[in-house]
Motif scaffolding. Structure first.
Motif, PDB file in Angstrom:
ATOM      1  N   VAL A   4       0.734  -0.691  -0.198  1.00 51.37           N
ATOM      2  CA  VAL A   4      -0.071  -0.194   0.202  1.00 51.37           C
ATOM      3  C   VAL A   4       0.949   0.960  -0.416  1.00 51.37           C
ATOM      4  O   VAL A   4       2.174   1.379   0.785  1.00 51.37           O
ATOM      5  N   VAL A   5       0.473   2.326  -0.916  1.00 54.47           N
ATOM      6  CA  VAL A   5       1.632   3.267  -0.934  1.00 54.47           C
ATOM      7  C   VAL A   5       0.347   4.759  -1.146  1.00 54.47           C
ATOM      8  O   VAL A   5      -1.066   4.368  -0.933  1.00 54.47           O
ATOM      9  N   ALA A   6       1.450   5.555  -0.449  1.00 52.14           N
ATOM     10  CA  ALA A   6       0.015   6.866  -0.825  1.00 52.14           C
ATOM     11  C   ALA A   6      -0.893   7.453  -1.703  1.00 52.14           C
ATOM     12  O   ALA A   6      -1.983   7.449  -1.537  1.00 52.14           O
ATOM     13  N   ASP A   7      -0.880   6.588  -3.328  1.00 53.83           N
ATOM     14  CA  ASP A   7      -1.184   7.347  -4.250  1.00 53.83           C
ATOM     15  C   ASP A   7      -1.981   6.432  -4.187  1.00 53.83           C
ATOM     16  O   ASP A   7      -3.392   6.509  -4.323  1.00 53.83           O
ATOM     17  N   ALA A   8      -2.470   4.452  -3.477  1.00 53.05           N
ATOM     18  CA  ALA A   8      -3.530   3.784  -3.303  1.00 53.05           C
ATOM     19  C   ALA A   8      -4.651   4.448  -2.842  1.00 53.05           C
ATOM     20  O   ALA A   8      -6.013   3.752  -2.653  1.00 53.05           O
ATOM     21  N   GLY A  40       5.476  11.611   4.650  1.00 49.95           N
ATOM     22  CA  GLY A  40       5.036  12.657   5.795  1.00 49.95           C
ATOM     23  C   GLY A  40       4.000  13.184   6.175  1.00 49.95           C
ATOM     24  O   GLY A  40       3.366  13.578   6.466  1.00 49.95           O
ATOM     25  N   ARG A  41       2.777  11.829   5.287  1.00 50.46           N
ATOM     26  CA  ARG A  41       1.803  11.926   5.360  1.00 50.46           C
ATOM     27  C   ARG A  41       1.255  11.292   6.811  1.00 50.46           C
ATOM     28  O   ARG A  41       2.316  11.079   7.523  1.00 50.46           O
ATOM     29  N   TRP A  42       0.106  12.498   7.755  1.00 47.93           N
ATOM     30  CA  TRP A  42       0.340  12.465   9.193  1.00 47.93           C
ATOM     31  C   TRP A  42      -0.225  10.503   9.457  1.00 47.93           C
ATOM     32  O   TRP A  42      -0.242  10.457  11.085  1.00 47.93           O
ATOM     33  N   PRO A  45       2.522   7.596  11.098  1.00 48.18           N
ATOM     34  CA  PRO A  45       2.914   6.602  12.552  1.00 48.18           C
ATOM     35  C   PRO A  45       2.112   5.908  12.808  1.00 48.18           C
ATOM     36  O   PRO A  45       2.515   5.039  14.374  1.00 48.18           O
ATOM     37  N   PHE A  46       0.934   5.732  12.460  1.00 47.60           N
ATOM     38  CA  PHE A  46      -0.076   4.684  12.925  1.00 47.60           C
ATOM     39  C   PHE A  46       0.218   3.441  12.020  1.00 47.60           C
ATOM     40  O   PHE A  46      -0.742   2.360  12.176  1.00 47.60           O
ATOM     41  N   LYS A  47       0.559   4.121  10.996  1.00 48.21           N
ATOM     42  CA  LYS A  47       0.668   2.287  10.074  1.00 48.21           C
ATOM     43  C   LYS A  47       1.691   1.531  10.216  1.00 48.21           C
ATOM     44  O   LYS A  47       1.756   0.400   9.796  1.00 48.21           O
ATOM     45  N   PRO A 416      -7.661  12.041   0.761  1.00 45.24           N
ATOM     46  CA  PRO A 416      -7.192  10.174   0.519  1.00 45.24           C
ATOM     47  C   PRO A 416      -8.216   9.993   1.761  1.00 45.24           C
ATOM     48  O   PRO A 416      -8.360   8.709   1.806  1.00 45.24           O
ATOM     49  N   GLU A 417      -8.210  10.173   3.023  1.00 46.61           N
ATOM     50  CA  GLU A 417      -9.090   9.975   4.277  1.00 46.61           C
ATOM     51  C   GLU A 417     -10.632   9.634   4.026  1.00 46.61           C
ATOM     52  O   GLU A 417     -11.463   8.783   4.416  1.00 46.61           O
ATOM     53  N   LEU A 418     -11.187  11.183   4.015  1.00 44.34           N
ATOM     54  CA  LEU A 418     -12.613  11.651   3.636  1.00 44.34           C
ATOM     55  C   LEU A 418     -13.002  11.432   2.505  1.00 44.34           C
ATOM     56  O   LEU A 418     -12.692  11.522   1.403  1.00 44.34           O
TER      57      LEU A 418
END
Length: 453
Positions: A4-8, A40-42, A45-47, A416-418
């Protein structure tokens, strides 16, 4: 495991989960152990939360919060009172890895507001455990791995025509049991034995079903360097101690053998599937079949990037209710939103054709328009809901045409989340509905906000 990358996390697909994956456990975030891979996506750190110096022990966390309003006017074409409600669900998860061992847990807190009818298991299950399983992976040969898991989990096979997560309604369908996957460079074989989870309305009262059990083998051969093109072959078995059809009720044993071919070149895509069933129902023979799929083309180089799609299904029904042999296909545990985002009928005794077009007014917005037509495959059988419940008996009409449905839907990936989505639909009854009871136009409205990371 899916990298899983940011673009996904970006992009919108009205017919599927708005971001990430539905099951969550296929996601792999271990690449974040390399600082150079971080954006640097917030959420990062949770993933990936390292718990050992060498990075082999780590924790992944995430969350889904969804509220969805659904309004139904002229329910069952006027045979039931109008209905409107708001579904709510809160689904955090934790994925703990220790080398080749993992522990995955995802509770669910759910509710429904504004409803006046009796609550159903798909509406709310209170607070309960949606997923909880242990999994171990090992290498059995060069480039071949074996993964074994046991516990409660969401399962989706292929296109979800026979086994899926029931993601659209409020409470997804989980299974208790075990599965194993043997994966090579260009193939995968999965075997499973499980029982569906029966959802109850109160807290922590969901239980393993004593009525139904599911088992099978599902094999995939990828026909290229990526898993976007391939061929599936599968066998699925189902035992139901109280199956109900227009013909009657009784114990059922179903053996399903099928195949699927799928592909996506970026512009053209296809997904074609066929299956036959045999077994017994109420002590007598059963034999059924179904074919269906979709083909489409994306015009990615023109304004609005239109995506044209044609979906169709032919699904067998029983041709003689007085003959004890049953001919109705059993779709087992199909997708919760099988045809469009809201539909009063499901995949049994049905001929279905649905052209659609999707456009992109801007980068993260999709607007979709579809029109569907439905017929009974057999005039000796009734029509059924997606859950399998009988909607209208076929004993009082020889008409085949059920009706037409039109839907317009829009989705916006605001971040990206909503994901924000809405749909409006109409179901205009045909001759069969008019001859068998109330026949008003069904009006459907859905509005949803889904936050996931």
């Amino acid at each position: 495991m899916l990298p899983v990358v940011a673009d996904a996390q970006t992009g919108t697909d009205i017919g599927r989960a708005p971001t990430l994956t539905i099951e969550r456990y296929p996601e792999s975030w271990s690449y974040l152990a390399d600082p150079t891979q971080r954006t640097g996506r917030w959420t990062e750190p949770f993933k990936y939360i390292p718990l050992s110096a060498n990075g082999s022990t780590y924790l992944t966390t995430g969350l889904e919060v969804r509220s969805r309003y659904e309004g139904h006017a002229n329910v069952r074409w006027g045979a039931a009172p109008d209905d409107g409600y708001v579904w709510h669900r809160f689904m955090p998860y934790a994925d703990f890895h220790v080398g080749k061992l993992r522990l995955f847990a995802q509770p669910i807190v759910s509710g429904i507001s504004g409803v006046r009818r009796a609550k159903r298991p798909v509406d709310t299950t209170g607070a309960d455990m949606l997923q909880a399983f242990v999994e171990v992976e090992t290498d059995v040969a060069e480039a071949i791995s074996l993964r074994l898991s046991a516990g409660r989990k969401l399962i989706s096979l292929g296109a979800g025509r026979f086994v899926d997560t029931r993601y659209g309604p409020n409470i997804p369908q989980a299974f208790d049991g075990f599965d194993l996957s043997l994966t090579g460079k260009a193939w995968q074989v999965k075997a499973l034995y499980s029982r569906p989870v029966d959802n109850k309305l109160d807290d922590f009262d969901d239980r393993t079903s004593t009525q139904k059990s599911l088992w099978g083998v599902y094999a995939t051969r990828w026909l290229g360097e990526t898993p976007t093109n391939g061929l599936d072959v599968y066998y699925l078995g189902l035992r139901d101690r109280n199956a109900v059809y227009d013909q009657g009720a009784g114990k059922e044993l179903v053996h399903t053998i099928g195949t699927r071919i799928f592909g996506d070149t970026g512009s053209r895509y296809w997904n074609l599937e066929g299956a036959v069933q045999h077994g017994t129902f109420a002590g007598h023979r059963r034999a059924a079949w179904g074919i269906g799929g979709e083909i489409g083309y994306r015009f990615s180089q023109v304004p609005l990037q239109p995506d044209l799609r044609l979906s169709a299904d032919v699904i067998s029904g029983d041709d003689d209710p007085d003959d004890p042999e049953l001919g109705t296909l059993n779709p087992l545990f199909p997708r919760g939103k099988y045809f469009v985002s809201q539909s009063p009928i499901g995949p049994r005794n049905l001929i279905h054709v649905r052209p659609s077009i999707t456009i992109h007014p801007c980068k993260d917005v999709e607007l979709s328009l579809s029109g569907s037509a439905y017929w009974r495959q057999s005039t000796g059988d009734g029509i059924y809901a997606i859950s399998g419940a009988l909607v209208r008996s076929g004993k009082d009409s020889d008409a085949r045409f059920i009706g037409t449905q039109a839907e317009i839907a829009i989705a916006w990936q605001a971040t990206p989340e909503l994901n924000l989505a809405a749909s409006v639909g109409l179901f205009d009854p045909g001759t069969f509905i008019r001859e068998t009871g109330p026949s008003q136009v069904i009006k459907l409205v859905g509005v949803m906000a889904n936050y996931r990371f």
